[in-house]
Scaffold this motif. Sequence first.
Motif: not given
Length: 149
Positions: A44-53, A120-126
């Motif tokens: 559930x972590x496609x490019x849209x999800x990643x880019x939106x964050x 570097x940025x922490x991985x989102x919790x989800x």
Amino acid sequence: MKTAEFSTMLRVYIEDTDAGGIVYYVNYLKFMERARTEFMRSLGFGKDYIFNLDLMFVVTQVAIRYHRPAQLDDMLEVGVKVTELRGATMIMAQEVHREGLLLAAADVTVACVDRAGITPRRLPTEMLESLRLAQGNGNAGEPHTWNHN
């Protein structure tokens, strides 16, 4: 693929090969990139999800071993297994097979970074929770024990 948590199939095309019809060594890394992308998409972590964050993933280290060559028109299975998770990084063990025969195996370290500063940025919790579930053993941070023979 018995050792992978996720795998995808792909065909070897002429642009993947050298003049002799053998897959050029760097293209295995491209195959593995595609499998990691599809793996993340399956969670559930496609490019849209990643880019939106405002995130990106960058490869910081690769250790690869080539066992046998792939050739033009081969159908390959490329697997991904999460082997280690840290705050901003993950290590994925990957294998490329043709009809069950191991062609290449790699450990790939990927870092989560902020798109703007490439820091570097922490991985989102989800995402971290989903990756831990995909890891299967719940022992985040422990190295894998695959035998790449």
